[in-house]
Design a protein around this motif. Structure first.
Motif, short mmCIF file in Angstrom:
data_model
loop_
_atom_site.label_atom_id
_atom_site.label_comp_id
_atom_site.label_asym_id
_atom_site.label_seq_id
_atom_site.Cartn_x
_atom_site.Cartn_y
_atom_site.Cartn_z
N ILE A 14 24.06 0.16 -107.43
CA ILE A 14 24.59 -0.97 -106.67
C ILE A 14 25.80 -1.53 -107.41
O ILE A 14 25.67 -2.11 -108.49
CB ILE A 14 23.51 -2.05 -106.46
N GLU A 15 26.96 -1.33 -106.84
CA GLU A 15 28.22 -1.75 -107.46
C GLU A 15 28.26 -3.27 -107.61
O GLU A 15 28.05 -4.01 -106.65
CB GLU A 15 29.38 -1.28 -106.58
N ASP A 16 28.54 -3.74 -108.80
CA ASP A 16 28.74 -5.16 -109.13
C ASP A 16 27.51 -6.05 -108.92
O ASP A 16 27.58 -7.23 -109.22
CB ASP A 16 29.90 -5.76 -108.32
N GLN A 17 26.43 -5.54 -108.35
CA GLN A 17 25.21 -6.33 -108.14
C GLN A 17 25.44 -7.59 -107.30
O GLN A 17 24.66 -8.53 -107.36
CB GLN A 17 24.58 -6.72 -109.48
N THR A 18 26.54 -7.62 -106.53
CA THR A 18 26.82 -8.77 -105.66
C THR A 18 27.42 -8.25 -104.36
O THR A 18 27.84 -7.11 -104.27
CB THR A 18 27.84 -9.73 -106.30
N THR A 19 27.46 -9.12 -103.36
CA THR A 19 28.14 -8.74 -102.12
C THR A 19 29.64 -8.86 -102.33
O THR A 19 30.09 -9.62 -103.18
CB THR A 19 27.74 -9.67 -100.95
N ASN A 20 30.40 -8.10 -101.56
CA ASN A 20 31.85 -8.25 -101.63
C ASN A 20 32.28 -9.41 -100.73
O ASN A 20 31.45 -10.06 -100.12
CB ASN A 20 32.57 -6.93 -101.30
N SER A 21 33.57 -9.64 -100.62
CA SER A 21 34.06 -10.79 -99.85
C SER A 21 33.73 -10.71 -98.36
O SER A 21 33.74 -11.72 -97.67
CB SER A 21 35.58 -10.93 -100.04
N ASN A 22 33.42 -9.52 -97.86
CA ASN A 22 33.06 -9.36 -96.44
C ASN A 22 31.54 -9.38 -96.21
O ASN A 22 31.10 -9.15 -95.09
CB ASN A 22 33.63 -8.05 -95.90
N GLY A 23 30.76 -9.63 -97.25
CA GLY A 23 29.31 -9.72 -97.10
C GLY A 23 28.59 -8.39 -97.17
O GLY A 23 27.44 -8.27 -96.75
N PHE A 24 29.24 -7.38 -97.73
CA PHE A 24 28.62 -6.06 -97.85
C PHE A 24 28.33 -5.74 -99.31
O PHE A 24 29.02 -6.22 -100.21
CB PHE A 24 29.55 -4.97 -97.29
N TYR A 25 27.32 -4.91 -99.52
CA TYR A 25 27.03 -4.36 -100.83
C TYR A 25 27.57 -2.94 -100.85
O TYR A 25 27.51 -2.23 -99.85
CB TYR A 25 25.52 -4.31 -101.08
N LEU A 26 28.06 -2.50 -101.99
CA LEU A 26 28.49 -1.12 -102.15
C LEU A 26 27.43 -0.37 -102.94
O LEU A 26 27.14 -0.70 -104.09
CB LEU A 26 29.84 -1.06 -102.88
N ILE A 27 26.83 0.62 -102.29
CA ILE A 27 25.78 1.43 -102.89
C ILE A 27 26.37 2.78 -103.24
O ILE A 27 27.06 3.40 -102.43
CB ILE A 27 24.59 1.61 -101.92
N ARG A 28 26.09 3.25 -104.43
CA ARG A 28 26.64 4.49 -104.93
C ARG A 28 25.57 5.58 -104.86
O ARG A 28 24.53 5.48 -105.47
CB ARG A 28 27.06 4.25 -106.39
N LEU A 29 25.85 6.65 -104.08
CA LEU A 29 24.92 7.78 -103.93
C LEU A 29 25.68 9.09 -104.14
O LEU A 29 26.86 9.20 -103.82
CB LEU A 29 24.27 7.77 -102.55
N PHE A 30 24.98 10.09 -104.60
CA PHE A 30 25.54 11.42 -104.85
C PHE A 30 25.30 12.28 -103.61
O PHE A 30 24.39 13.08 -103.54
CB PHE A 30 24.86 12.03 -106.08
N VAL A 31 26.15 12.11 -102.60
CA VAL A 31 25.98 12.75 -101.30
C VAL A 31 26.84 14.01 -101.24
O VAL A 31 28.04 13.96 -101.48
CB VAL A 31 26.37 11.78 -100.15
N ASN A 32 26.20 15.12 -100.89
CA ASN A 32 26.89 16.42 -100.81
C ASN A 32 27.68 16.72 -102.09
O ASN A 32 28.83 17.14 -102.05
CB ASN A 32 27.81 16.47 -99.59
N SER A 33 27.04 16.45 -103.22
CA SER A 33 27.58 16.76 -104.55
C SER A 33 28.81 15.95 -104.93
O SER A 33 29.60 16.36 -105.79
CB SER A 33 27.89 18.25 -104.67
N VAL A 34 29.00 14.79 -104.31
CA VAL A 34 30.11 13.90 -104.65
C VAL A 34 29.57 12.46 -104.68
O VAL A 34 28.85 12.05 -103.77
CB VAL A 34 31.24 13.99 -103.59
N TRP A 35 29.95 11.70 -105.72
CA TRP A 35 29.58 10.29 -105.75
C TRP A 35 30.37 9.55 -104.67
O TRP A 35 31.58 9.65 -104.61
CB TRP A 35 29.87 9.66 -107.11
N ARG A 36 29.66 8.85 -103.81
CA ARG A 36 30.28 8.11 -102.71
C ARG A 36 29.76 6.67 -102.72
O ARG A 36 28.64 6.41 -103.09
CB ARG A 36 29.95 8.75 -101.37
N TYR A 37 30.62 5.77 -102.24
CA TYR A 37 30.22 4.38 -102.06
C TYR A 37 29.94 4.16 -100.58
O TYR A 37 30.77 4.46 -99.74
CB TYR A 37 31.32 3.42 -102.53
#
Length: 154
Positions: free
Chosen positions: A61-84
């Motif tokens: 979980i990027e930054d452990q806070t919501t961004n300015s638009n109210g979203f959280y950025l979750i980091r997952l290793f999807v299809n062999s690439v780190w994605r937010y």
């Protein structure tokens, strides 16, 4: 999603509508994750396994806070690439019952639900958990580490 869940309408609620206390960034315990009706047991066991070391879950979980638009950025290793993956804090409900990852009665730990929601979003919806998927795939997607299954049978 089970056959009996397929025809039921999903509604979305914010965590503060679910519990009087919503925790985020607090100590993460592997026992905090309980299955909702849309959750997959293999995904939850993988999430609980990596949560044995709190840093493993927090780094998703990027930054452990919501961004300015109210979203959280979750980091997952999807299809062999780190994605937010951007997710808001709305959680799925079916007939008034929380359908995703749930935690203790009266308290709600948001981390597991956000990671589950991001995973579902990455793979086309919560029905990804109804497929028979080996735990190794979930572990790879949550950690980015190569995973190998060992059999105890000789």
């Amino acid at each position: 999603m089970g056959a009996d869940q397929k025809d039921k309408a999903i509604t979305w609620k914010k965590p503060n509508e679910l519990a009087r206390v919503v925790n985020f960034g607090k100590y993460i315990d592997p026992n905090d994750f309980n299955s909702g009706s849309l959750s997959g047991p293999h995904f939850l066991s993988s999430l609980s396994g990596i949560s044995e070391l709190e840093a493993n879950t927090k780094r998703l979980i990027e930054d452990q806070t919501t961004n300015s638009n109210g979203f959280y950025l979750i980091r997952l290793f999807v299809n062999s690439v780190w994605r937010y993956i951007a997710v808001d804090s709305s959680l799925p409900f079916i007939e008034g019952e929380n359908a995703g990852v749930v935690s203790y009665e009266g308290e709600f730990d948001l981390q597991g639900a956000l990671i589950e929601k991001a995973y579902a979003k990455s793979f086309g919806g919560y029905n990804v958990f109804s497929k028979v998927t080996p735990r190794e795939y979930y572990l790879r997607d949550l950690t980015g580490a190569p995973v190998k299954k060992y059999s105890m049978y000789f």
